[in-house]
Scaffold this active site. Structure first.
Site, PDB file in Angstrom:
ATOM      1  N   TYR A  21      65.262  -6.563  40.587  1.00 48.96           N
ATOM      2  CA  TYR A  21      64.496  -5.501  41.245  1.00 48.96           C
ATOM      3  C   TYR A  21      65.308  -4.215  41.301  1.00 48.96           C
ATOM      4  O   TYR A  21      64.838  -3.135  40.909  1.00 48.96           O
ATOM      5  CB  TYR A  21      64.092  -5.932  42.671  1.00 48.96           C
ATOM      6  N   SER A  24      65.992   3.256  45.677  1.00 50.89           N
ATOM      7  CA  SER A  24      66.372   2.368  46.773  1.00 50.89           C
ATOM      8  C   SER A  24      67.878   2.384  46.955  1.00 50.89           C
ATOM      9  O   SER A  24      68.630   2.511  45.982  1.00 50.89           O
ATOM     10  CB  SER A  24      65.907   0.954  46.430  1.00 50.89           C
ATOM     11  N   LYS A  40      65.046  -0.189  39.458  1.00 46.99           N
ATOM     12  CA  LYS A  40      65.190   1.137  40.083  1.00 46.99           C
ATOM     13  C   LYS A  40      66.275   1.937  39.363  1.00 46.99           C
ATOM     14  O   LYS A  40      66.127   3.135  39.111  1.00 46.99           O
ATOM     15  CB  LYS A  40      65.541   0.986  41.563  1.00 46.99           C
TER      16      LYS A  40
HETATM   17  P1  NAD Z   1      54.123  -1.837  48.847  1.00 48.53           P
HETATM   18  O1  NAD Z   1      54.095  -3.090  48.042  1.00 48.53           O
HETATM   19  O2  NAD Z   1      53.483  -1.842  50.178  1.00 48.53           O
HETATM   20  O3  NAD Z   1      53.520  -0.629  47.985  1.00 48.53           O
HETATM   21  C1  NAD Z   1      53.597  -0.578  46.589  1.00 48.53           C
HETATM   22  C2  NAD Z   1      52.200  -0.325  46.055  1.00 48.53           C
HETATM   23  O4  NAD Z   1      52.240  -0.238  44.636  1.00 48.53           O
HETATM   24  C3  NAD Z   1      51.208  -1.452  46.413  1.00 48.53           C
HETATM   25  O5  NAD Z   1      50.081  -0.880  47.033  1.00 48.53           O
HETATM   26  C4  NAD Z   1      50.854  -2.070  45.069  1.00 48.53           C
HETATM   27  O6  NAD Z   1      49.533  -2.562  45.045  1.00 48.53           O
HETATM   28  C5  NAD Z   1      51.089  -0.912  44.112  1.00 48.53           C
HETATM   29  N1  NAD Z   1      51.403  -1.271  42.729  1.00 48.53           N
HETATM   30  C6  NAD Z   1      52.367  -2.127  42.288  1.00 48.53           C
HETATM   31  N2  NAD Z   1      52.360  -2.165  40.948  1.00 48.53           N
HETATM   32  C7  NAD Z   1      51.397  -1.323  40.523  1.00 48.53           C
HETATM   33  C8  NAD Z   1      50.901  -0.942  39.245  1.00 48.53           C
HETATM   34  N3  NAD Z   1      51.389  -1.458  38.115  1.00 48.53           N
HETATM   35  N4  NAD Z   1      49.893  -0.052  39.176  1.00 48.53           N
HETATM   36  C9  NAD Z   1      49.357   0.475  40.308  1.00 48.53           C
HETATM   37  N5  NAD Z   1      49.764   0.142  41.540  1.00 48.53           N
HETATM   38  C10 NAD Z   1      50.778  -0.743  41.654  1.00 48.53           C
HETATM   39  O7  NAD Z   1      55.671  -1.399  48.959  1.00 48.53           O
HETATM   40  P2  NAD Z   1      56.351  -0.266  49.836  1.00 48.53           P
HETATM   41  O8  NAD Z   1      57.238  -0.928  50.808  1.00 48.53           O
HETATM   42  O9  NAD Z   1      55.361   0.710  50.307  1.00 48.53           O
HETATM   43  O10 NAD Z   1      57.289   0.383  48.727  1.00 48.53           O
HETATM   44  C11 NAD Z   1      56.889   1.519  47.988  1.00 48.53           C
HETATM   45  C12 NAD Z   1      57.957   1.842  46.979  1.00 48.53           C
HETATM   46  O11 NAD Z   1      59.192   2.063  47.651  1.00 48.53           O
HETATM   47  C13 NAD Z   1      58.218   0.720  45.971  1.00 48.53           C
HETATM   48  O12 NAD Z   1      58.460   1.293  44.709  1.00 48.53           O
HETATM   49  C14 NAD Z   1      59.462   0.055  46.513  1.00 48.53           C
HETATM   50  O13 NAD Z   1      60.219  -0.548  45.485  1.00 48.53           O
HETATM   51  C15 NAD Z   1      60.207   1.243  47.108  1.00 48.53           C
HETATM   52  N6  NAD Z   1      61.142   0.878  48.179  1.00 48.53           N
HETATM   53  C16 NAD Z   1      60.691   0.107  49.216  1.00 48.53           C
HETATM   54  C17 NAD Z   1      61.581  -0.266  50.220  1.00 48.53           C
HETATM   55  C18 NAD Z   1      61.138  -1.152  51.350  1.00 48.53           C
HETATM   56  O14 NAD Z   1      61.993  -1.808  51.961  1.00 48.53           O
HETATM   57  N7  NAD Z   1      59.858  -1.210  51.692  1.00 48.53           N
HETATM   58  C19 NAD Z   1      62.906   0.193  50.175  1.00 48.53           C
HETATM   59  C20 NAD Z   1      63.323   0.993  49.100  1.00 48.53           C
HETATM   60  C21 NAD Z   1      62.417   1.324  48.102  1.00 48.53           C
HETATM   61  C1  WQD Z   2      67.959  -7.002  56.730  1.00 47.94           C
HETATM   62  C2  WQD Z   2      68.952  -7.902  57.433  1.00 47.94           C
HETATM   63  C3  WQD Z   2      69.225 -10.043  56.390  1.00 47.94           C
HETATM   64  C4  WQD Z   2      65.200 -11.544  57.183  1.00 47.94           C
HETATM   65  C5  WQD Z   2      65.843  -5.350  51.362  1.00 47.94           C
HETATM   66  C6  WQD Z   2      65.993  -5.212  49.869  1.00 47.94           C
HETATM   67  C7  WQD Z   2      66.292  -3.786  49.520  1.00 47.94           C
HETATM   68  C8  WQD Z   2      65.286  -2.809  50.137  1.00 47.94           C
HETATM   69  C9  WQD Z   2      65.045  -3.085  51.584  1.00 47.94           C
HETATM   70  C10 WQD Z   2      63.619  -2.218  48.540  1.00 47.94           C
HETATM   71  C11 WQD Z   2      69.855  -8.664  56.470  1.00 47.94           C
HETATM   72  C12 WQD Z   2      68.643 -10.195  57.768  1.00 47.94           C
HETATM   73  C13 WQD Z   2      66.327 -10.754  57.126  1.00 47.94           C
HETATM   74  C14 WQD Z   2      65.218 -12.718  58.008  1.00 47.94           C
HETATM   75  C15 WQD Z   2      67.485 -12.186  58.628  1.00 47.94           C
HETATM   76  N1  WQD Z   2      64.002  -2.923  49.520  1.00 47.94           N
HETATM   77  N2  WQD Z   2      67.453 -11.068  57.830  1.00 47.94           N
HETATM   78  N3  WQD Z   2      66.369 -12.980  58.690  1.00 47.94           N
HETATM   79  O1  WQD Z   2      68.123  -7.161  52.561  1.00 47.94           O
HETATM   80  O2  WQD Z   2      68.826  -5.009  53.696  1.00 47.94           O
HETATM   81  O3  WQD Z   2      67.067  -4.961  51.997  1.00 47.94           O
HETATM   82  O4  WQD Z   2      64.796  -4.486  51.806  1.00 47.94           O
HETATM   83  O5  WQD Z   2      64.237  -1.445  47.867  1.00 47.94           O
HETATM   84  O6  WQD Z   2      66.304  -3.725  48.134  1.00 47.94           O
HETATM   85  O7  WQD Z   2      67.047  -6.052  49.447  1.00 47.94           O
HETATM   86  O8  WQD Z   2      66.552  -5.961  54.174  1.00 47.94           O
HETATM   87  O9  WQD Z   2      65.007  -6.669  55.931  1.00 47.94           O
HETATM   88  O10 WQD Z   2      65.534  -8.288  54.060  1.00 47.94           O
HETATM   89  O11 WQD Z   2      67.285  -7.764  55.740  1.00 47.94           O
HETATM   90  O12 WQD Z   2      68.499 -12.502  59.253  1.00 47.94           O
HETATM   91  O13 WQD Z   2      64.254 -13.480  58.073  1.00 47.94           O
HETATM   92  O14 WQD Z   2      68.219  -8.913  58.153  1.00 47.94           O
HETATM   93  O15 WQD Z   2      70.146 -11.063  56.137  1.00 47.94           O
HETATM   94  O16 WQD Z   2      71.106  -8.760  57.083  1.00 47.94           O
HETATM   95  P1  WQD Z   2      67.757  -5.851  53.091  1.00 47.94           P
HETATM   96  P2  WQD Z   2      65.985  -7.196  54.967  1.00 47.94           P
END
Ligand code: NAD
Ligand code: WQD
Length: 346
Positions: free
Chosen positions: A156, A132, A160
């Site tokens: 969190y 991330s 990572k």
């Molecule tokens: P998501 O929650 O939709 O998907 C994650 C999946 O992992 C879920 O289906 C959950 O049931 C499964 N899971 C969690 N723990 C598990 C375990 N112990 N065993 C088996 N399955 C398990 O999330 P997403 O948004 O699709 O994110 C996917 C990955 O990308 C995550 O690792 C997340 O940290 C990373 N990521 C997400 C974002 C974002 O903003 N969505 C940004 C950067 C990184």
């Molecule tokens: C985006 C912008 C908020 C909600 C997060 C995690 C990051 C990554 C992606 C996994 C910010 C603003 C949000 C609301 C708002 N996940 N906001 N009102 O914070 O950039 O990143 O998701 O790895 O680790 O921290 O994303 O979508 O929460 O926020 O004003 O109800 O929207 O302040 O400026 P963020 P976000």
């Protein structure tokens, strides 16, 4: 290739399973359904005409995980061997990680160690990991580039960072590993069919799912966290990336590392910073009317502005984003409008 996708019923995972199937790969999914629904894979099958084999397995249950690899080891009586793993499974809510750090470290770090041990035992050493942009922390200038020092500012993000460290050490100790660390920026949007998309449990933490629920009538108004940042319109800037661009980045990464040993880090972002108002107005264009909102106090831990330098992924993988913010919002809205309660309406 035969690719095992952990977390493959989740938001990014299900879109990536679709891209893998469409690219001709065979796909196995392992997920404990902690934050997702099996319905996502039925929809992927409906769109692609192909099936991903599903195993309801928790990564913390190492014997059950081992069984999946044993059944797909290419030995007599088993199916053909797994070639690569794309590892999405993890918990991802920043606020929850602050109040439940042990749960996050156990799930995200111990779960990954179990996976790595089993992969090593079965000789499967090609891995793409969901890292991330949050690993870049608070002190780096924008745009973020892969060689910067990392240092996340919440549990969190530290899960990572720790997994990145573990994978770097594993790759350094044994040159047979092929590892990609993908640092995603802010994934939004949905497949253009409107059949699969993001389905957050409870109140959405992230901006676009929250706006989508305001638009569909599930929430009263968007609270904008801070309007007095030192940015062009006073709200934070982020690098939003369409989930289909992101899923195609995974296909490019797995194809690349399958051919090349080592540990590689790539930003997956657009390189463009968009403000909260940019996103809100784009979503309003998709919906066709204004959406209720109010500026409130800043959210703890938010950085004013960050976006990717995505040039390494372009140079190494030939990958870059192609979809605009308006396309992200149109596709996200199509999914939300057609599935007001997410997959539970199915
Ligand atoms: P998501 O929650 O939709 O998907 C994650 C999946 O992992 C879920 O289906 C959950 O049931 C499964 N899971 C969690 N723990 C598990 C375990 N112990 N065993 C088996 N399955 C398990 O999330 P997403 O948004 O699709 O994110 C996917 C990955 O990308 C995550 O690792 C997340 O940290 C990373 N990521 C997400 C974002 C974002 O903003 N969505 C940004 C950067 C990184
Ligand atoms: C985006 C912008 C908020 C909600 C997060 C995690 C990051 C990554 C992606 C996994 C910010 C603003 C949000 C609301 C708002 N996940 N906001 N009102 O914070 O950039 O990143 O998701 O790895 O680790 O921290 O994303 O979508 O929460 O926020 O004003 O109800 O929207 O302040 O400026 P963020 P976000």
């Amino acid at each position: 290739m035969k690719v095992l996708v952990t977390g493959g019923t989740g938001y990014i995972g299900s879109h990536t399973v679709l891209s893998l199937l469409e690219a001709g790969h065979d796909v196995l999914v392992v997920d404990n359904l902690a934050n997702s629904s099996r319905e996502s894979l039925s929809r992927v099958q409906e769109i692609s005409g192909r099936t991903a084999v599903f195993h309801a397995v928790d990564l913390l249950d190492e014997p059950a995980l081992r069984e999946v690899f044993a059944r797909n080891s290419g030995t007599e009586g088993s199916h053909s061997r797994i070639d690569a793993v794309i590892h999405f499974a993890g918990l991802k809510a920043v606020g929850e990680s602050v109040s439940q750090p042990l749960r996050y470290y156990h799930n995200n770090v111990s779960g990954t160690i179990n996976l790595l041990r089993v992969m090593d035992d079965y000789g499967v050493r090609t891995l793409v990991f969901s890292s991330s942009a949050t690993v870049y922390g608070e002190s780096n200038p924008v745009p973020y580039i892969e060689k910067m020092e990392i240092g996340a500012n919440n549990p969190y993000g530290r899960t990572k960072e720790q997994v990145e460290d573990i994978l770097s050490d594993v790759g350094a100790a044994d040159s047979r590993w092929h590892i990609a660390l993908l640092r995603y920026f802010n994934p939004v949007g949905a497949h253009e069919s409107g059949r699969i998309g993001e389905d957050p449990l409870g109140i959405p933490n992230n901006l676009v799912p929250f706006i989508a629920q305001v638009a569909v009538g599930r929430r009263e108004k968007l609270m904008i966290f801070g309007g007095d940042y030192d940015t062009p319109d006073g709200t934070c800037l982020r690098d939003y990336i369409h989930v289909m661009d992101l899923s195609e980045g995974h296909v490019a990464a797995v194809n690349h590392v399958a051919q090349k040993a080592g540990v590689f880090r790539w930003n997956l972002g657009s390189g463009i910073g968009s403000s909260v108002f940019d996103v809100l107005h784009s979503f309003e264009r998709a919906v066709g009317h204004e959406l209720a909102h109010e500026i409130t106090g800043r959210r703890a831990g938010d950085l004013p502005a960050f976006w990717a330098d995505p040039s390494a992924a372009l140079a190494d993988l030939g990958w870059s984003t192609s979809k605009t913010l308006d396309q992200m919002c149109q596709d996200h809205w199509r999914w939300q409008k057609n599935n007001p309660q997410g997959y539970t309406t199915a």
